[in-house]
Design an enzyme around this catalytic site. Sequence first.
Site, short mmCIF file in Angstrom:
data_model
loop_
_atom_site.label_atom_id
_atom_site.label_comp_id
_atom_site.label_asym_id
_atom_site.label_seq_id
_atom_site.Cartn_x
_atom_site.Cartn_y
_atom_site.Cartn_z
N LYS A 160 25.65 15.10 50.77
CA LYS A 160 25.33 14.20 49.65
C LYS A 160 25.63 12.77 50.08
O LYS A 160 26.75 12.44 50.51
CB LYS A 160 26.18 14.61 48.46
CG LYS A 160 25.67 14.13 47.13
CD LYS A 160 26.51 14.76 46.01
CE LYS A 160 26.03 14.35 44.64
NZ LYS A 160 26.96 14.82 43.60
O1 G3P Z 1 25.97 15.00 39.36
C1 G3P Z 1 26.32 13.70 38.98
C2 G3P Z 1 27.40 13.77 38.00
O2 G3P Z 1 28.54 14.25 38.59
C3 G3P Z 1 27.67 12.58 37.20
O3 G3P Z 1 27.91 13.07 35.96
O4 G3P Z 1 28.80 13.04 33.70
O5 G3P Z 1 29.99 11.79 35.53
O6 G3P Z 1 27.82 10.96 34.64
P1 G3P Z 1 28.67 12.16 34.89
#
Ligand code: G3P
Length: 217
Positions: free
Chosen positions: A87
């Site tokens: 990633k």
């Molecule tokens: O996969 C991306 C993710 O981890 C971000 O999610 O909820 O932190 O915006 P969030």
Amino acid sequence: MKFFIDTANLEQIKEAQDMGILDGVTTNPSLMAKEGITGTDNIMKHYVNICNLVDGDVSAEVIATDFEGMVREGEALAELHEQIVVKLPMIKDGVKACKYFSDKGIKTNMTLVFSAGQALLAAKAGATYVSPFIGRLDDISTDGLNLIAEIRMIYDNYGFETEILAASVRHTMHVIDCAKLGADVMTGPLSSITGLLKHPLTDIGLEQFLADYNKGN
Ligand code: G3P
């Protein structure tokens, strides 16, 4: 649509895997820290533990922000397990590293994508997955789902094979809307998956079926 779970929590990964509907896992440094997994060695071991729990792709994020560092870290991550996907952040060196890994046949996931232009670059660099963060766009009053639609159109126009991995999914409606728009993959918390199960008529209907069965037994 593939279902990935966005967590480093082994119990939650196992719960989704046991349902038989899990296609992979995404993680990031924040999700690792949330589980108390710190230090390179522990993080590397945790990736292997995750890979041993699931059958599909497991995204493991580099920390370096320069090309050489990303290559070094990405190669070490890819060597951990055949299910690891490297990633990489959507910055200039990340795009360059993506092309490097694509040319070597190592799977990549371009992360922190917030625009169609960034998604176009990811596809040009041969990314396996592109991760538009829809929830974080919604957080700043910008339509995250519209980005999924834009990327779908662009990728279909040119037959790009990069898979659209809708990330920063927060809830069940994100999952359903991403499916309608043709996202290839979604990644979200366990609740965004198990929430899909819920319908009061299912519960009422089941209760009635069991009550009727029990009348004759
Ligand atoms: O996969 C991306 C993710 O981890 C971000 O999610 O909820 O932190 O915006 P969030």
